[in-house]
Design a protein around this motif. Structure first.
Motif, PDB file in Angstrom:
ATOM      1  N   MET A 124       4.135   0.980  -3.726  1.00 17.62           N
ATOM      2  CA  MET A 124       2.714   1.290  -3.830  1.00 17.62           C
ATOM      3  C   MET A 124       2.318   1.700  -5.240  1.00 17.62           C
ATOM      4  O   MET A 124       1.182   1.463  -5.662  1.00 17.62           O
ATOM      5  N   MET A 181      -6.467   7.773   1.162  1.00 14.46           N
ATOM      6  CA  MET A 181      -6.413   6.455   1.784  1.00 14.46           C
ATOM      7  C   MET A 181      -7.276   6.397   3.040  1.00 14.46           C
ATOM      8  O   MET A 181      -7.962   5.398   3.290  1.00 14.46           O
ATOM      9  N   GLY A 204      -2.163   5.867   5.240  1.00 13.10           N
ATOM     10  CA  GLY A 204      -3.082   4.782   5.548  1.00 13.10           C
ATOM     11  C   GLY A 204      -2.550   3.728   6.481  1.00 13.10           C
ATOM     12  O   GLY A 204      -3.288   2.822   6.891  1.00 13.10           O
ATOM     13  N   VAL A 222      -5.394  -3.402   0.098  1.00 10.11           N
ATOM     14  CA  VAL A 222      -6.159  -2.282  -0.435  1.00 10.11           C
ATOM     15  C   VAL A 222      -7.349  -2.794  -1.249  1.00 10.11           C
ATOM     16  O   VAL A 222      -8.468  -2.266  -1.139  1.00 10.11           O
ATOM     17  N   ALA A 265       0.696   7.443  -5.370  1.00  9.50           N
ATOM     18  CA  ALA A 265       2.106   7.177  -5.075  1.00  9.50           C
ATOM     19  C   ALA A 265       2.996   7.646  -6.212  1.00  9.50           C
ATOM     20  O   ALA A 265       4.058   8.252  -5.981  1.00  9.50           O
ATOM     21  N   SER A 276      -5.622   0.570   3.621  1.00 12.91           N
ATOM     22  CA  SER A 276      -4.274   0.522   4.189  1.00 12.91           C
ATOM     23  C   SER A 276      -3.396  -0.399   3.352  1.00 12.91           C
ATOM     24  O   SER A 276      -3.722  -1.576   3.191  1.00 12.91           O
ATOM     25  N   PRO A 277      -2.303   0.098   2.795  1.00 18.57           N
ATOM     26  CA  PRO A 277      -1.444  -0.722   1.927  1.00 18.57           C
ATOM     27  C   PRO A 277      -0.536  -1.666   2.713  1.00 18.57           C
ATOM     28  O   PRO A 277       0.689  -1.550   2.705  1.00 18.57           O
ATOM     29  N   CYS A 335      -6.381   4.455  -6.997  1.00 22.54           N
ATOM     30  CA  CYS A 335      -6.107   5.691  -6.266  1.00 22.54           C
ATOM     31  C   CYS A 335      -4.743   5.620  -5.589  1.00 22.54           C
ATOM     32  O   CYS A 335      -3.959   6.575  -5.644  1.00 22.54           O
ATOM     33  N   MET A 336      -4.443   4.491  -4.950  1.00 22.49           N
ATOM     34  CA  MET A 336      -3.153   4.313  -4.286  1.00 22.49           C
ATOM     35  C   MET A 336      -2.011   4.385  -5.284  1.00 22.49           C
ATOM     36  O   MET A 336      -1.018   5.104  -5.078  1.00 22.49           O
ATOM     37  N   GLN A 337      -2.124   3.644  -6.377  1.00 17.13           N
ATOM     38  CA  GLN A 337      -1.035   3.591  -7.351  1.00 17.13           C
ATOM     39  C   GLN A 337      -0.786   4.953  -7.985  1.00 17.13           C
ATOM     40  O   GLN A 337       0.361   5.406  -8.087  1.00 17.13           O
ATOM     41  N   LEU A 380      -2.510  12.003  -0.888  1.00 15.28           N
ATOM     42  CA  LEU A 380      -2.632  10.546  -0.936  1.00 15.28           C
ATOM     43  C   LEU A 380      -3.125  10.016   0.407  1.00 15.28           C
ATOM     44  O   LEU A 380      -4.000   9.140   0.451  1.00 15.28           O
ATOM     45  N   GLU A 381      -2.599  10.553   1.486  1.00 17.55           N
ATOM     46  CA  GLU A 381      -3.043  10.095   2.799  1.00 17.55           C
ATOM     47  C   GLU A 381      -4.524  10.406   3.006  1.00 17.55           C
ATOM     48  O   GLU A 381      -5.274   9.571   3.538  1.00 17.55           O
TER      49      GLU A 381
END
Length: 292
Positions: free
Chosen positions: A209, A258, A36, A217, A233, A264-265, A228-230, A254-255
């Motif tokens: 993340m 994102m 992301g 995010v 990761a 975007s983190p 979703c990000m956490q 994951l990408e």
């Protein structure tokens, strides 16, 4: 040329700290593949950013970081006067960043994090370990900027109000726990496993993340995007990190998530830059650093 003239002139401590801060930002931008985020492959979830812009933004902040370190050297201790001076320098640095980027916010969070760490390091050159520097930075962050308008609004403040998180401000005031408790330990573990430096840095980013309430995010994708990000990761790290085949597969997943969420983190990216800064700094100062 005689020997006296051939010796390298001492480098000011403020110059060195500004160099480290800019290098950390450039290394973070270049690190690939980041889910992301802008990297060497492209613009990630952004439509207004690219790698060249990130580099130009980072370079534009060198005078800001130098001035913050010089202010701390001149003040000599944590004080309201230092806090106010750093706030003014930071706002001036942000305006220069926006001038260079054509109004795009590339590094607002990094000015806060790395600026505080530059000042924290300058306050005591004898104690440059990650924890002492972060603690001094936190002491500064706990003070209120007297000149900051109470009505100041940003994406971060909007997210903090909506979701009850405190974002970058809290990270600094708590002495950067995402960096000290997650990023730096993961960086050490991955290096010890001989995964390669780039993979170790990616693992450190994922460690941040996996637990950070990233306001970037949250602003773009809400609580669903943050979870979703956490979870994504954590899945990469649990699979063995990005140096493993299983971890790489999870990283691609994951990408995909994102990019689908347009999330975007950026908060995690700023904290990775802070981790890289502290990682370099804790090895001590080069011999040619002067006394000022």
């Amino acid at each position: 040329m005689n020997a006296a003239h051939s010796k390298r002139a001492p480098l000011a401590l403020s110059d060195y700290l500004a160099d480290l801060a800019v290098e950390a930002l450039i290394d973070e931008a270049d690190l690939s593949p980041k889910p992301g985020l802008v990297d060497r492959r492209g613009s990630g979830a952004h439509s207004d950013l690219h790698l060249g812009l990130m580099h130009a933004s980072a370079m534009s902040l060198w005078p800001c970081f130098k001035a913050m370190a010089e202010a701390a050297l001149a003040e000599g201790c944590v004080s309201q006067s230092l806090r106010d001076t750093l706030g003014r320098i930071g706002r001036e640095g942000e305006q220069e960043m926006l001038r260079v980027t054509g109004g795009v916010n590339t590094h607002r969070g990094a000015i806060w994090a790395l600026g505080l760490l530059c000042a924290g390091a300058a306050l005591d050159r004898r104690e440059l370990g990650a924890a002492p520097v972060a603690t001094r930075a936190a002491q500064i962050a706990l003070l209120t900027d007297s000149a900051l308008p109470a009505s100041a609004v940003s994406h971060g403040t909007e997210v903090c109000r909506r979701y009850g998180v405190r974002g970058a401000r809290e990270q600094a005031q708590l002495a950067f726990p995402a960096v000290l408790q997650h990023a730096l330990p993961q960086l050490s573990r991955s290096r010890a496993a001989s995964t390669g430096e780039q993979n170790a840095r990616l693992d450190a980013l994922l460690a941040i993340m996996s637990q950070l309430a990233d306001t970037c995010v949250l602003y773009r994708a809400g609580l669903q995007g943050l979870r979703c990000m956490q979870a994504g990761a954590r899945a990469v790290l649990d699979a063995g990190g990005v140096a493993s085949l299983a971890g790489r597969r999870r990283l691609r997943g994951l990408e995909h998530d994102m990019l689908r969420l347009r999330a975007s983190p950026g908060g995690a990216a700023d904290l990775l830059a802070a981790a890289l800064f502290l990682d370099r700094l804790q090895h001590g100062l080069p011999a040619q650093i002067g006394s000022h």
